[in-house]
Design an enzyme around this catalytic site. Structure first.
Site, PDB file in Angstrom:
ATOM      1  N   CYS A   2       0.880  -1.242   0.071  1.00 47.39           N
ATOM      2  CA  CYS A   2      -0.127  -0.062  -0.151  1.00 47.39           C
ATOM      3  C   CYS A   2       1.156   1.201   0.138  1.00 47.39           C
ATOM      4  O   CYS A   2       1.983   1.154   0.370  1.00 47.39           O
ATOM      5  CB  CYS A   2      -1.064  -0.193   1.259  1.00 47.39           C
ATOM      6  SG  CYS A   2      -1.818  -1.266   1.379  1.00 47.39           S
ATOM      7  N   ARG A  27       4.655  -0.021  -6.233  1.00 43.58           N
ATOM      8  CA  ARG A  27       4.695  -0.930  -5.289  1.00 43.58           C
ATOM      9  C   ARG A  27       3.699  -2.025  -5.087  1.00 43.58           C
ATOM     10  O   ARG A  27       3.648  -3.000  -4.224  1.00 43.58           O
ATOM     11  CB  ARG A  27       4.623  -0.007  -3.818  1.00 43.58           C
ATOM     12  CG  ARG A  27       5.568   1.171  -3.871  1.00 43.58           C
ATOM     13  CD  ARG A  27       5.096   1.914  -2.876  1.00 43.58           C
ATOM     14  NE  ARG A  27       5.272   1.587  -1.264  1.00 43.58           N
ATOM     15  CZ  ARG A  27       6.360   1.216  -0.595  1.00 43.58           C
ATOM     16  NH1 ARG A  27       7.507   1.970  -1.163  1.00 43.58           N
ATOM     17  NH2 ARG A  27       6.277   0.734   0.419  1.00 43.58           N
ATOM     18  N   TRP A  75      -3.181  -2.349  -1.338  1.00 40.50           N
ATOM     19  CA  TRP A  75      -2.851  -3.910  -1.765  1.00 40.50           C
ATOM     20  C   TRP A  75      -3.703  -4.707  -0.858  1.00 40.50           C
ATOM     21  O   TRP A  75      -3.617  -4.749   0.668  1.00 40.50           O
ATOM     22  CB  TRP A  75      -1.654  -4.124  -1.474  1.00 40.50           C
ATOM     23  CG  TRP A  75      -0.895  -5.375  -2.352  1.00 40.50           C
ATOM     24  CD1 TRP A  75      -0.750  -5.560  -3.409  1.00 40.50           C
ATOM     25  CD2 TRP A  75      -0.748  -6.414  -1.433  1.00 40.50           C
ATOM     26  NE1 TRP A  75      -0.247  -6.842  -3.769  1.00 40.50           N
ATOM     27  CE2 TRP A  75      -0.289  -7.480  -2.223  1.00 40.50           C
ATOM     28  CE3 TRP A  75      -0.895  -6.905  -0.170  1.00 40.50           C
ATOM     29  CZ2 TRP A  75       0.167  -8.749  -2.119  1.00 40.50           C
ATOM     30  CZ3 TRP A  75      -0.445  -8.358   0.126  1.00 40.50           C
ATOM     31  CH2 TRP A  75      -0.014  -9.241  -0.770  1.00 40.50           C
ATOM     32  N   ASN A  99      -1.423   2.146   6.136  1.00 42.95           N
ATOM     33  CA  ASN A  99      -0.569   1.022   5.693  1.00 42.95           C
ATOM     34  C   ASN A  99      -0.180   0.055   6.707  1.00 42.95           C
ATOM     35  O   ASN A  99       0.144   0.659   7.911  1.00 42.95           O
ATOM     36  CB  ASN A  99       0.791   1.463   4.924  1.00 42.95           C
ATOM     37  CG  ASN A  99       0.679   2.202   3.639  1.00 42.95           C
ATOM     38  OD1 ASN A  99      -0.563   2.117   3.144  1.00 42.95           O
ATOM     39  ND2 ASN A  99       1.738   2.491   3.522  1.00 42.95           N
ATOM     40  N   GLY A 100      -0.154  -1.184   6.331  1.00 42.75           N
ATOM     41  CA  GLY A 100       0.170  -2.203   7.620  1.00 42.75           C
ATOM     42  C   GLY A 100      -1.258  -3.096   7.921  1.00 42.75           C
ATOM     43  O   GLY A 100      -2.086  -3.194   7.129  1.00 42.75           O
ATOM     44  N   GLU A 483      17.241 -17.823  -8.444  1.00 41.36           N
ATOM     45  CA  GLU A 483      16.869 -16.513  -8.595  1.00 41.36           C
ATOM     46  C   GLU A 483      16.185 -16.435 -10.215  1.00 41.36           C
ATOM     47  O   GLU A 483      15.482 -15.683 -10.462  1.00 41.36           O
ATOM     48  CB  GLU A 483      18.257 -15.689  -8.605  1.00 41.36           C
ATOM     49  CG  GLU A 483      18.196 -14.070  -9.030  1.00 41.36           C
ATOM     50  CD  GLU A 483      16.921 -13.309  -8.362  1.00 41.36           C
ATOM     51  OE1 GLU A 483      16.309 -14.082  -7.241  1.00 41.36           O
ATOM     52  OE2 GLU A 483      16.468 -12.384  -8.627  1.00 41.36           O
ATOM     53  N   LYS A 487      12.484 -15.087 -10.932  1.00 44.67           N
ATOM     54  CA  LYS A 487      12.252 -13.988 -11.814  1.00 44.67           C
ATOM     55  C   LYS A 487      11.068 -14.619 -13.033  1.00 44.67           C
ATOM     56  O   LYS A 487       9.952 -13.777 -13.177  1.00 44.67           O
ATOM     57  CB  LYS A 487      13.450 -13.720 -12.421  1.00 44.67           C
ATOM     58  CG  LYS A 487      13.890 -12.235 -12.970  1.00 44.67           C
ATOM     59  CD  LYS A 487      14.028 -11.382 -11.555  1.00 44.67           C
ATOM     60  CE  LYS A 487      13.799 -11.924 -10.223  1.00 44.67           C
ATOM     61  NZ  LYS A 487      14.065 -11.058  -9.175  1.00 44.67           N
ATOM     62  N   GLU A 490       7.453 -14.825 -11.455  1.00 49.21           N
ATOM     63  CA  GLU A 490       6.845 -13.796 -10.771  1.00 49.21           C
ATOM     64  C   GLU A 490       6.238 -12.814 -11.831  1.00 49.21           C
ATOM     65  O   GLU A 490       5.297 -12.241 -11.502  1.00 49.21           O
ATOM     66  CB  GLU A 490       7.581 -13.152  -9.747  1.00 49.21           C
ATOM     67  CG  GLU A 490       8.665 -12.439 -10.257  1.00 49.21           C
ATOM     68  CD  GLU A 490       9.572 -11.383  -9.022  1.00 49.21           C
ATOM     69  OE1 GLU A 490       8.713 -10.984  -8.297  1.00 49.21           O
ATOM     70  OE2 GLU A 490      10.629 -11.451  -9.153  1.00 49.21           O
ATOM     71  N   HIS A 506      16.996 -37.541  -7.745  1.00 45.48           N
ATOM     72  CA  HIS A 506      16.246 -37.603  -6.315  1.00 45.48           C
ATOM     73  C   HIS A 506      14.883 -37.329  -6.620  1.00 45.48           C
ATOM     74  O   HIS A 506      14.237 -36.906  -5.427  1.00 45.48           O
ATOM     75  CB  HIS A 506      17.117 -36.837  -5.362  1.00 45.48           C
ATOM     76  CG  HIS A 506      18.633 -37.365  -5.093  1.00 45.48           C
ATOM     77  ND1 HIS A 506      18.663 -38.455  -4.761  1.00 45.48           N
ATOM     78  CD2 HIS A 506      19.568 -36.849  -5.588  1.00 45.48           C
ATOM     79  CE1 HIS A 506      19.840 -38.795  -4.874  1.00 45.48           C
ATOM     80  NE2 HIS A 506      20.476 -37.707  -5.229  1.00 45.48           N
ATOM     81  N   LYS A 603       5.894  -4.377  -4.523  1.00 46.28           N
ATOM     82  CA  LYS A 603       7.240  -4.320  -4.366  1.00 46.28           C
ATOM     83  C   LYS A 603       8.045  -4.412  -2.907  1.00 46.28           C
ATOM     84  O   LYS A 603       8.959  -4.755  -2.863  1.00 46.28           O
ATOM     85  CB  LYS A 603       7.525  -3.064  -5.051  1.00 46.28           C
ATOM     86  CG  LYS A 603       9.197  -2.492  -5.085  1.00 46.28           C
ATOM     87  CD  LYS A 603       9.811  -3.413  -6.270  1.00 46.28           C
ATOM     88  CE  LYS A 603      11.320  -3.050  -6.128  1.00 46.28           C
ATOM     89  NZ  LYS A 603      11.813  -4.397  -6.803  1.00 46.28           N
TER      90      LYS A 603
HETATM   91  O1  M6R Z   1      12.730  -5.418  -0.640  1.00 43.97           O
HETATM   92  P1  M6R Z   1      13.604  -6.570  -0.210  1.00 43.97           P
HETATM   93  O2  M6R Z   1      14.824  -6.710  -0.902  1.00 43.97           O
HETATM   94  O3  M6R Z   1      13.501  -6.728   1.173  1.00 43.97           O
HETATM   95  O4  M6R Z   1      12.479  -7.671  -0.904  1.00 43.97           O
HETATM   96  C1  M6R Z   1      12.386  -8.801  -0.678  1.00 43.97           C
HETATM   97  C2  M6R Z   1      11.630  -9.572  -1.666  1.00 43.97           C
HETATM   98  O5  M6R Z   1      10.189  -9.224  -1.282  1.00 43.97           O
HETATM   99  C3  M6R Z   1      11.823  -9.284  -3.248  1.00 43.97           C
HETATM  100  O6  M6R Z   1      13.355  -9.614  -3.319  1.00 43.97           O
HETATM  101  C4  M6R Z   1      10.901 -10.168  -3.884  1.00 43.97           C
HETATM  102  O7  M6R Z   1      11.306 -11.457  -4.018  1.00 43.97           O
HETATM  103  C5  M6R Z   1      11.167  -9.573  -5.313  1.00 43.97           C
HETATM  104  N1  M6R Z   1       9.769  -9.375  -5.916  1.00 43.97           N
HETATM  105  C6  M6R Z   1      11.897 -10.550  -6.269  1.00 43.97           C
HETATM  106  O8  M6R Z   1      12.017 -10.109  -7.485  1.00 43.97           O
END
Ligand code: M6R
Length: 608
Positions: A2, A27, A75, A99-100, A483, A487, A490, A506, A603
């Protein structure tokens, strides 16, 4: 997640609120709303489900010249994305954005029998609670807010206005960031400094447990216990160019492509080329303290966690006398883990606001372990709460998928590991190859991006119709594979998972069929032949493999291969990761999805 914005000053609040909310779009959100107050206290409340464009549609018939207002992008947590659940929420004469998460909202709600609830949100409960203490203006708004917050459990960043006083905004925070922008004859508010860029460079970051009364010419801050706080005005370093697309179609592509420069910023002033040494000022540990370190705990979520895993492999390579444990923050915070006294904890976060990572930081500090932040967002909560830190300095990362931050997080942690190795007296012959490569890395990144981009774009189109992917790697290429898979999943919603090559038989080998494609990371090195044997097993079962390698005369019968230069040896998986970032980008473009704001994601994950 948010976003909050607020404005009180000489100009039309609606303009700032809408432009501020747009800056916070990255965000992640699923509804948006604003309220402004006229001089007479008439409120104009506009809310819409979906994109800010929907809110703007409503605005076209409701233009106001009001000079005060608050806004929000939501959000969804409590209740579906809908207009009724969108903020601001109203209770009597009060409007509130939040927010929160208010954890005890159900309990509080039971006592708020006079309020007719119109939403399913925890935020409306907070608005009603403030209103119950406000008593129709009998008490100052700030007092009512403080009373309400004292009964509240959970996290919040809030902004509140009342129609009785269209000159002030009351804000407060606990676990959810708020920054106040100080202008000339205007004061602004946002949950992220990006919304303030171009309006003012002067900012006051509110701390947890503080409440502020904001007017156009003044900011008065106190603690919830009414102790005065002297506001520290800091400079916002971000410039407009850094938060614009700069000619690229998507922020993600811009952020992938700017990695040569962003990594150069991470390295700047931290490597003494002549001596072949690394110097980091930020962590603030003496040589004696560094010498004594025997154990590193690296804490992060998502991409930051993968960066920690990868850095751990490197650090253990060149400093065998220390062990590294890289952990997922959301798990670690509840583990009650004992951390040996001769440890240092690295707290990794791009945003510096991730709730689970922040919770771990606080737990680890309680054990008296030194905490070092590997953070990007300057002035963020984690950056301010760690004992010392190394900013990665990659500039704002707007796309939800983290790219340039990953590369620099790995490098920043490797540099920290090198400072420990230096302090422990490691032979320069062991460290030098790593340091030499770090120096060459920005140029190698430029070369890889330039050479691989077009090839990846063509290849990605071939695979865009498949819904499953397996990423494979060994050693440092294994966290890189994790990683790469994250990517892809997501942003393109392809069901992508990573495995260590050696794990294939395995279990995961059973998956290989025509519905899957495989991305195999094959850097030169001691384990290359072993990885090739594992790859044979995939090919023998009809795997549709994209190989990424730095072996020039690579001859395996894979479906596609991207060969990168072999000038970088140790950090080759970081270069391979660039190729995987491009695969994720181009597959998503081919599928036609929203690259920068994937569904369901935010974000900055400021709630648990
Ligand atoms: O802001 P941060 O680096 O703490 O965020 C951690 C994760 O939320 C962030 O890396 C998330 O996995 C990304 N969307 C990955 O691309």
């Amino acid at each position: 997640m948010c976003g909050i914005v607020g404005y009180v000053g000489k100009n039309a609040a609606q303009d700032f609120l809408i432009s501020g909310l747009k800056r916070l779009e990255y965000r992640g959100y699923d509804s948006a709303g604003i309220v402004t107050l006229s001089e007479n206290g008439d409120a104009t409340l506009l809310r819409a489900k979906g994109k800010i464009a929907n809110l703007e549609d409503k605005l076209s018939n409701n233009k106001r010249n009001d000079k005060i207002g608050i806004g929000h992008t939501r959000w969804a947590t409590h209740g579906e994305p809908s207009e009724a659940n969108a903020h601001p929420h109203q209770a009597g004469k009060i409007f509130l954005v939040h927010n929160g998460i208010i954890e005890n909202y159900k309990e509080l709600k039971e006592h708020l029998t006079e309020h007719e609830f119109k939403s399913q949100t925890d935020t409306e409960v907070l608005a009603a609670l403030v209103n119950s203490f406000y008593k129709d203006g009998k008490y100052p708004l700030v007092n009512a807010v403080v009373q309400a917050l004292k009964l509240t459990k959970g996290t919040y960043g809030i902004a509140v206005v009342t129609t009785d006083n269209p000159n002030e905004i009351v804000v407060a925070r606990s676990g959810s960031p708020l920054v106040i922008g100080v202008g000339h004859g205007e004061t602004m508010l946002a949950s992220d400094a990006a919304a303030l860029v171009g309006h003012t460079k002067q900012a006051i970051y509110l701390n947890d447990g503080e409440v502020a009364v904001i007017t156009r010419d003044n900011v008065v801050i106190k603690t919830l216990n009414a102790e005065p706080v002297s506001a520290k005005v800091e400079e916002i370093e971000t410039n407009l160019a850094a938060i614009q697309k700069g000619g690229y179609e998507h922020f993600l592509l811009k952020e992938i492509m700017e990695q040569p420069e962003s990594l150069a910023e991470t390295l700047r002033g931290r490597i003494n080329e002549k001596e072949g040494t690394v110097r980091l000022g930020g962590p603030g540990l003496s040589q004696e303290q560094l010498r004594k370190v025997k154990h590193l705990v690296i804490v992060g979520c998502g991409t930051a966690y993968h960066a920690g895993l990868m850095a751990g492999y490197y650090i253990e390579q060149f400093t065998p006398e220390i062990t590294v444990e890289s952990v997922i923050a959301s798990e670690y915070r509840y583990k009650n883990a004992y951390i040996p006294k001769d440890s240092v904890a690295l707290i990794v976060s791009q945003s510096g606001e991730t709730a689970d990572t922040l919770a771990c930081l606080r737990e680890i500090k309680k054990q008296g372990i030194p905490t070092i932040g590997i953070v990007n967002a300057i002035g963020s909560t984690i950056a301010r709460e760690v004992d010392g830190g190394t900013y990665v300095h990659v500039g704002p990362e707007i796309s939800v998928a983290s790219t340039k931050a990953f590369t620099s997080q790995v490098v920043a942690m490797v540099m920290f590991g090198l400072t420990i190795a230096q302090a422990k007296g490691a032979r320069s012959g062991i460290l030098k190859p790593y340091i030499d490569e770090l120096i060459k890395l920005p140029a190698a990144i430029r070369e890889t991006l330039d050479e691989a981009s077009e090839a990846v774009r063509k290849i990605a189109q071939k695979y865009a119709s498949l819904e499953h992917a397996i990423y494979l790697g060994r050693d440092t290429a294994y966290p890189a594979a994790m990683e790469g898979a994250l990517k892809l999943k997501e942003i393109s919603y392809v069901d992508a998972n990573a495995y260590a090559f050696g794990e294939l038989k395995h279990g995961p080998l059973a998956l290989v069929d025509e519905r899957f494609f495989e991305v195999a990371l094959l850097p030169k090195g001691e384990l290359f032949d072993k990885a090739i044997s594992n790859l044979q097993e995939v090919l023998a079962r009809g795997g549709q493999v994209i190989a990424i390698t730095n072996v020039r005369d690579f001859e395996m019968p894979v479906r596609d291969v991207i060969v990168i230069k072999d000038t970088i040896k140790h950090f080759a998986p970081l270069l391979m990761n660039l190729v995987m970032q491009l695969i994720a980008y181009y597959v998503t473009v081919a599928k036609g999805y929203d690259v920068d704001q994937p569904r369901n994601l935010a974000k900055s994950v400021t709630v648990e």
